[in-house]
Design an enzyme around this catalytic site. Structure first.
Site, PDB file in Angstrom:
ATOM      1  N   GLY A  20       0.824  -1.218   0.000  1.00  0.00           N
ATOM      2  CA  GLY A  20       0.000   0.000   0.000  1.00  0.00           C
ATOM      3  C   GLY A  20       0.853   1.260   0.000  1.00  0.00           C
ATOM      4  O   GLY A  20       2.079   1.209   0.147  1.00  0.00           O
ATOM      5  N   ALA A  72      -7.809  -6.638   0.815  1.00  0.00           N
ATOM      6  CA  ALA A  72      -6.428  -7.022   1.138  1.00  0.00           C
ATOM      7  C   ALA A  72      -6.118  -8.448   0.691  1.00  0.00           C
ATOM      8  O   ALA A  72      -6.820  -9.381   1.061  1.00  0.00           O
ATOM      9  CB  ALA A  72      -6.211  -6.899   2.648  1.00  0.00           C
ATOM     10  N   THR A 116     -12.151 -12.849  -7.795  1.00  0.00           N
ATOM     11  CA  THR A 116     -11.475 -12.716  -9.090  1.00  0.00           C
ATOM     12  C   THR A 116     -11.981 -13.738 -10.106  1.00  0.00           C
ATOM     13  O   THR A 116     -12.432 -14.832  -9.719  1.00  0.00           O
ATOM     14  CB  THR A 116      -9.946 -12.918  -8.891  1.00  0.00           C
ATOM     15  OG1 THR A 116      -9.336 -13.194 -10.146  1.00  0.00           O
ATOM     16  CG2 THR A 116      -9.647 -14.097  -7.988  1.00  0.00           C
ATOM     17  N   TYR A 140      -3.216 -18.751  -5.893  1.00  0.00           N
ATOM     18  CA  TYR A 140      -3.869 -17.447  -5.721  1.00  0.00           C
ATOM     19  C   TYR A 140      -5.383 -17.591  -5.955  1.00  0.00           C
ATOM     20  O   TYR A 140      -6.203 -17.206  -5.108  1.00  0.00           O
ATOM     21  CB  TYR A 140      -3.273 -16.414  -6.691  1.00  0.00           C
ATOM     22  CG  TYR A 140      -4.146 -15.201  -6.837  1.00  0.00           C
ATOM     23  CD1 TYR A 140      -4.346 -14.338  -5.760  1.00  0.00           C
ATOM     24  CD2 TYR A 140      -4.827 -14.922  -8.035  1.00  0.00           C
ATOM     25  CE1 TYR A 140      -5.183 -13.234  -5.867  1.00  0.00           C
ATOM     26  CE2 TYR A 140      -5.653 -13.825  -8.156  1.00  0.00           C
ATOM     27  CZ  TYR A 140      -5.834 -12.989  -7.072  1.00  0.00           C
ATOM     28  OH  TYR A 140      -6.679 -11.910  -7.189  1.00  0.00           O
ATOM     29  N   ASN A 169     -10.153  -7.948 -15.644  1.00  0.00           N
ATOM     30  CA  ASN A 169      -8.842  -7.267 -15.591  1.00  0.00           C
ATOM     31  C   ASN A 169      -8.977  -5.789 -15.228  1.00  0.00           C
ATOM     32  O   ASN A 169      -9.319  -4.970 -16.083  1.00  0.00           O
ATOM     33  CB  ASN A 169      -8.131  -7.431 -16.934  1.00  0.00           C
ATOM     34  CG  ASN A 169      -7.567  -8.822 -17.097  1.00  0.00           C
ATOM     35  OD1 ASN A 169      -8.308  -9.803 -17.003  1.00  0.00           O
ATOM     36  ND2 ASN A 169      -6.277  -8.919 -17.297  1.00  0.00           N
ATOM     37  N   LEU A 189      -0.345  -5.971 -18.065  1.00  0.00           N
ATOM     38  CA  LEU A 189      -0.068  -5.645 -19.462  1.00  0.00           C
ATOM     39  C   LEU A 189      -0.071  -4.135 -19.735  1.00  0.00           C
ATOM     40  O   LEU A 189       0.902  -3.615 -20.298  1.00  0.00           O
ATOM     41  CB  LEU A 189      -1.092  -6.357 -20.371  1.00  0.00           C
ATOM     42  CG  LEU A 189      -0.934  -6.038 -21.857  1.00  0.00           C
ATOM     43  CD1 LEU A 189       0.403  -6.553 -22.379  1.00  0.00           C
ATOM     44  CD2 LEU A 189      -2.083  -6.629 -22.662  1.00  0.00           C
ATOM     45  N   PHE A 207       3.395 -12.670 -24.109  1.00  0.00           N
ATOM     46  CA  PHE A 207       3.444 -14.049 -23.616  1.00  0.00           C
ATOM     47  C   PHE A 207       2.575 -14.975 -24.470  1.00  0.00           C
ATOM     48  O   PHE A 207       1.442 -15.270 -24.127  1.00  0.00           O
ATOM     49  CB  PHE A 207       3.014 -14.109 -22.149  1.00  0.00           C
ATOM     50  CG  PHE A 207       3.907 -13.328 -21.216  1.00  0.00           C
ATOM     51  CD1 PHE A 207       5.292 -13.390 -21.345  1.00  0.00           C
ATOM     52  CD2 PHE A 207       3.372 -12.536 -20.208  1.00  0.00           C
ATOM     53  CE1 PHE A 207       6.129 -12.682 -20.497  1.00  0.00           C
ATOM     54  CE2 PHE A 207       4.198 -11.824 -19.347  1.00  0.00           C
ATOM     55  CZ  PHE A 207       5.582 -11.887 -19.495  1.00  0.00           C
TER      56      PHE A 207
HETATM   57  N1  UDP Z   1       0.844 -10.068 -20.916  1.00  0.00           N
HETATM   58  C1  UDP Z   1       1.858 -10.021 -21.851  1.00  0.00           C
HETATM   59  N2  UDP Z   1       2.998  -9.345 -21.514  1.00  0.00           N
HETATM   60  C2  UDP Z   1       3.178  -8.730 -20.309  1.00  0.00           C
HETATM   61  C3  UDP Z   1       2.128  -8.771 -19.373  1.00  0.00           C
HETATM   62  C4  UDP Z   1       0.976  -9.461 -19.708  1.00  0.00           C
HETATM   63  O1  UDP Z   1       1.744 -10.572 -22.939  1.00  0.00           O
HETATM   64  O2  UDP Z   1       4.249  -8.147 -20.073  1.00  0.00           O
HETATM   65  C5  UDP Z   1      -0.410 -10.761 -21.251  1.00  0.00           C
HETATM   66  C6  UDP Z   1      -0.747 -11.900 -20.295  1.00  0.00           C
HETATM   67  O3  UDP Z   1      -0.185 -13.103 -20.736  1.00  0.00           O
HETATM   68  C7  UDP Z   1      -2.278 -11.899 -20.347  1.00  0.00           C
HETATM   69  C8  UDP Z   1      -2.651 -10.444 -20.635  1.00  0.00           C
HETATM   70  O4  UDP Z   1      -1.460  -9.835 -21.137  1.00  0.00           O
HETATM   71  O5  UDP Z   1      -2.716 -12.675 -21.436  1.00  0.00           O
HETATM   72  C9  UDP Z   1      -3.113  -9.709 -19.414  1.00  0.00           C
HETATM   73  O6  UDP Z   1      -2.160  -9.930 -18.374  1.00  0.00           O
HETATM   74  P1  UDP Z   1      -2.195  -9.179 -17.004  1.00  0.00           P
HETATM   75  O7  UDP Z   1      -0.984  -9.621 -16.224  1.00  0.00           O
HETATM   76  O8  UDP Z   1      -2.349  -7.714 -17.229  1.00  0.00           O
HETATM   77  O9  UDP Z   1      -3.519  -9.676 -16.305  1.00  0.00           O
HETATM   78  P2  UDP Z   1      -4.049 -11.168 -15.954  1.00  0.00           P
HETATM   79  O10 UDP Z   1      -4.899 -11.576 -17.116  1.00  0.00           O
HETATM   80  O11 UDP Z   1      -2.874 -12.031 -15.726  1.00  0.00           O
HETATM   81  O12 UDP Z   1      -4.860 -10.942 -14.719  1.00  0.00           O
END
Ligand code: UDP
Length: 332
Positions: A20, A72, A116, A140, A169, A189, A207
């Site tokens: 925080g 939290a 989530t 998680y 998201n 992202l 990714f």
């Molecule tokens: N992602 C990516 N590169 C990054 C971060 C995220 O390609 O540097 C992709 C990730 O694989 C997912 C999407 O973006 O498909 C959203 O990821 P983020 O971590 O923002 O949120 P999540 O879906 O994991 O809660």
């Protein structure tokens, strides 16, 4: 907190400040902040009854807390795989202590819980409704899913009034530009794309580009944080109204919070280019473990039952607000 204050509520923040930002709570939001742990029963009980030493002498003194919004949690999926104990202790164990305190008095204290879409696991149908089977695939997601079970059981046994929000998201930033996300490490992202576009990072890793989606990259449902905040005010007020009418609630009210529109990683990059007028260097990397190809919400229930209407559903607006915050946070 800002949405609560604007709606006429008087929030008090409890935060252990592991992630925080005390200056934001105290200076920007101007809300009392107690530094402590949700799982500390000796501290929680006086806080709930308005007797906490730090509330003495303020207008909160002696006023019982009307309701709790419980945000939290630790939320790094990868870390939850390598150190599950940390996640179950914090997200599940501490929440159990909080819930016990909420039902200890004559009347249970209502709670709004941040869950989530990670509690669903791989989607069997898109868009996902609240009735979609839950089979989380990492600690998680499982820790949040287990809390959902606690809430269901506490609701049935002790009449604990509760709303469960399953976020998709979370993205964007407060349109005023003075509140936004600030994670260390940053994994999401949109802020990562903006870090590259602003020169804070050299390149973006995408990714995976071999998913069964039109452009091969993962599709997500990005929801503006201000719209999430609005939903919390509506959820809270719904619980308070039910209590006022003395309507017993024996099941949690569960709502997805998303826009119902999915955007691929590639589409997010293109939108960010249009918003910022900047380019970026991106490399395709291996798939990230535990990433489903698509996650898109059906949020019809929140619309129908809570009257929730996202104000910023457009991806460009979400990125625009994130970009203003990013510029202010890092370059002013
Ligand atoms: N992602 C990516 N590169 C990054 C971060 C995220 O390609 O540097 C992709 C990730 O694989 C997912 C999407 O973006 O498909 C959203 O990821 P983020 O971590 O923002 O949120 P999540 O879906 O994991 O809660």
């Amino acid at each position: 907190m800002r949405a609560l204050s604007l709606a006429g509520h008087q929030p008090v923040v409890l935060d252990n400040l592991v992630y925080g930002h005390s200056e934001i709570v105290r200076e920007v939001l101007d809300v009392p902040l107690i530094n402590g742990q949700v799982g500390n029963r000796q501290m929680i009980e006086p806080l709930l009854s308005g007797q906490h030493p730090e509330l003495v002498g303020t207008h909160f003194e002696g006023k019982p807390i009307e309701a709790v919004l419980h945000f939290a949690a630790y939320a790094y999926v990868g870390e939850s795989v390598s150190d599950p104990a940390k996640y179950y202790r914090n997200n599940l164990g501490d929440t159990l202590t909080l819930l016990e305190a909420l039902v200890a008095g004559e009347q249970p204290i209502p709670i709004v819980f941040s869950s989530t879409c990670a509690t669903y696991g791989p989607p069997q149908a898109i868009p996902m409704t609240e009735d979609h089977p839950q089979a989380p695939i990492n600690p998680y997601g499982r820790s949040k899913w287990m809390v959902e079970h606690l809430l269901r059981d506490f609701s049935r046994a002790y009449g604990l009034p509760c709303v469960i929000f399953r976020y998709f998201n979370a993205a964007g930033a407060d349109p005023d530009g003075d509140l936004g996300e600030d994670h260390d490490p940053e994994t999401h992202l949109i802020p990562r794309v903006l870090d590259v576009m602003s020169g804070r990072e050299p390149y973006l890793q995408i990714f995976g580009d071999d998913y069964p989606t039109p452009d091969g990259t993962c599709i997500r449902d990005y929801i503006h944080v201000s719209d999430l905040a609005d939903a919390h005010v509506l959820g809270l007020e719904r619980l308070l109204r039910l209590r006022e009418r003395q309507e017993a609630q024996r099941e949690p009210l569960i709502y997805n919070l998303g826009n119902g529109t999915g955007y691929s990683v590639q589409e997010v990059i293109e939108a960010a280019k249009a918003v910022t007028g900047r380019g970026l260097l991106a490399h395709v990397a291996r798939r990230r473990e535990g990433d489903p190809a698509q996650l898109v919400a059906s949020a019809t229930r929140a619309r129908e039952e809570l009257g929730w209407r996202p104000r910023y559903p457009d991806l460009n607006t979400i990125i625009e607000h994130a970009w203003s915050w990013h510029q202010r946070r890092h370059f002013s």
